[in-house]
Design an enzyme around this catalytic site. Structure first.
Site, PDB file in Angstrom:
ATOM      1  NE  ARG A 260      46.038  38.569  37.307  1.00 30.91           N
ATOM      2  CZ  ARG A 260      45.598  38.108  38.477  1.00 30.91           C
ATOM      3  NH1 ARG A 260      44.283  38.111  38.726  1.00 30.91           N
ATOM      4  NH2 ARG A 260      46.431  37.642  39.377  1.00 30.91           N
ATOM      5  NE  ARG A 275      37.016  42.660  36.894  1.00 29.56           N
ATOM      6  CZ  ARG A 275      37.187  41.519  37.575  1.00 29.56           C
ATOM      7  NH1 ARG A 275      38.092  40.660  37.191  1.00 29.56           N
ATOM      8  NH2 ARG A 275      36.440  41.258  38.624  1.00 29.56           N
ATOM      9  CD  GLU A 347      39.839  37.759  44.606  1.00 33.18           C
ATOM     10  OE1 GLU A 347      38.834  37.490  43.917  1.00 33.18           O
ATOM     11  OE2 GLU A 347      40.971  37.301  44.382  1.00 33.18           O
ATOM     12  CB  SER A 350      42.907  34.805  46.156  1.00 31.12           C
ATOM     13  OG  SER A 350      42.246  33.588  45.935  1.00 31.12           O
ATOM     14  NE  ARG A 390      40.730  44.047  42.580  1.00 31.07           N
ATOM     15  CZ  ARG A 390      40.049  42.970  42.217  1.00 31.07           C
ATOM     16  NH1 ARG A 390      39.703  42.065  43.137  1.00 31.07           N
ATOM     17  NH2 ARG A 390      39.698  42.784  40.962  1.00 31.07           N
TER      18      ARG A 390
END
Length: 425
Positions: A260, A275, A347, A350, A390
RNA sequence: GGAGAGGUGGCAGAGUGGUCGAUUGUACCGCACUCGAAAUGCGGCGUGCCUGCAAGGGCACCGUGGGUUCGAAUCCCACCCUCUCCGCCA
């Protein structure tokens, strides 16, 4: 993509749904474009019909040796008009599709109201955050102290937001992924898939990342993009297909790197590996019949929760509110894991139900069992099961000890050669 | 990268300019025969869209996109994909 026919019949419903997301009304615009488009089609088709008739007559007249010139003159005239209409029709069709592709999914009625993440609703909590009798470190400091996590050298070769894991941490990441995959395949009924990491733009249009969110993706110098999540290839397993209803629900999982660009997130989570531009994730995707998708969504979320529970990581489950929902989803549950260094939940998964939104875009249908004709769009769901990077972060922080070592969760020890602790060497 | 072959309805497989949206076989569905089944016979059986209250009418689709033509599955061009062989390569 939404059903144009549905929009035509429920314009107010659509605009109300968009308003919940904080998006502007579009139905009037769509219907205007669509009405003009269909008027063109109607006129064009009546001309085509006439042309076909006359052309057949020409064939007949010529076969009998007659004079076809008057008929041919008529066709020539029709053709002029058709050429213009064809161009117009094409342009209008592209316009309608262009707009349709940018309209987000209609939210499930149960999605809570709210403008942003502060409107998300906590569903439940699991586990109790550990009380530390020493000053906790964040995962980056723990990793650096262990000399097994290197951001500096990663920056030398790749720039910001990359990490190099070494030794026991590299292995730990592998162990985490393996544990997740084994659980999902052996216990949860998912089939492991090793998909392409490079995909065409059609695949990304299918899942909804394109055309709207190109800036979040990495594009290669060939006609392909790096996947931002294996949701893309896994969901595209049914693209352009008509699957047998007996094959549903189809549950697949994959462990892949994800890429990303993180455009627009400058300054956020700059430290550590929360991130990064590249991270690893175990993804869950279900393809099912429409009437099954609600239950499948709950089931998938439970599969993801089971991983956190086995790892004994405290977490909470949230229902995302209208304003925080992703573009293509009708309903989303987030799982957030406790991070001691931040004293908050972050998070880690999801899980979403896209309904038939993605299926329409990628033309993914199924033939219900017992029906010989007719097809319906499948429903698609995806969820992280879990974000591996994560999870590593969460383990380092929640399992850290005063001496700088990190205990290894029981379920991972068999994947770590039987070791129960990572220590500086 | 080079050479060759090929992409047609669920599958198989015809069709090289004009009633071809497409022969035929097979699968599938219905009916007949049968106590029942098999075999056999008869019939049906693609998708999307436009229009219409409806019955119906119409358009498009033979890998994709262009082109030629009064008319294209059929001719031309480009591209994509699959297979075979050669080369290169983890």
């Amino acid at each position: 993509m939404l059903d144009l026919k549905w929009i035509r019949e429920n314009p107010a419903h659509l605009d109300a749904a968009l308003k919940r997301r904080g998006a502007a009304a579009v139905s009037a615009h769509v219907i205007e474009l669509d009405t003009a488009h269909r008027a063109t089609i109607t006129e064009l088709q009546s001309l085509q019909s006439r042309r076909n008739d006359v052309s057949k007559q020409i064939g007949g007249v010529k076969a009998k040796g007659g004079d076809a010139a008057p008929l041919m003159a008529e066709v020539a005239q029709i053709k002029d008009r058709m050429t213009a209409l064809e161009a117009q029709e094409k342009e209008q069709a592209e316009k309608v599709r262009g707009v349709l592709l940018t309209i987000p999914n209609v939210l499930h009625a149960d999605v809570p109201e709210g403008a942003d993440e502060t409107g998300n609703v906590e569903l439940h909590k699991w586990g109790t955050p550990r009380k530390f009798d020493f000053a906790v470190k964040d995962h980056a400091d723990i990793g650096a102290a262990l000399k097994l996590m290197d951001f500096d050298q990663a920056a030398v070769m790749s720039g910001a937001r990359f990490v190099i894991l070494k030794g026991a941490l590299a292995r730990l990441e592998r162990a985490i992924a393996q544990f997740m995959l084994d659980t999902h395949t052996d216990e949860n009924g998912y089939t492991e898939v090793n998909p392409p990491l490079l995909v065409k733009d059609t695949a990304l249009i299918g899942t909804g990342q394109l055309p709207k969110f190109a800036e979040d993706l990495y594009r290669t110098n060939v006609d392909a993009w790096l996947i931002p999540t294996s949701e893309v290839p896994l969901t595209n397993l049914v693209a352009e297909r008509i699957v047998d209803g007996a094959e549903l629900p189809m549950r697949v999982t994959a462990f892949t790197p994800c890429f990303r660009s993180e455009a627009g997130s400058a300054g956020r989570d700059t430290k550590g590996m929360i991130r990064n531009h590249q991270f690893e994730k175990v993804e869950l995707v279900s393809i099912c019949a429409p009437e099954e998708s609600e239950a499948e969504h709950q089931r998938m979320t439970h599969c993801a929760e089971k991983i956190l529970q086995r790892l004994e990581l405290p977490y909470r489950a949230l229902a995302l509110c209208a304003g925080d929902m992703g573009f293509g989803m009708m309903r989303t549950y987030d799982l957030e894991v406790w991070l001691p260094s931040q004293e908050t939940y972050r998070e880690i998964s999801s899980c979403s139900n896209a309904g038939d939104f993605q299926a329409r875009r990628m033309n993914a249908r199924y033939r219900p069992v017992g029906e010989t004709k007719g097809t319906r769009f499948v429903h698609t769901l995806n969820g992280s099961g879990l974000a591996v990077g994560r999870t590593l972060v969460a383990i380092l922080e929640n399992y850290q000890e005063a001496d700088g070592s990190v205990r290894i969760p029981t379920v991972l020890q068999r994947y770590m050669g039987g070791k129960d602790r990572i220590t500086a060497s």
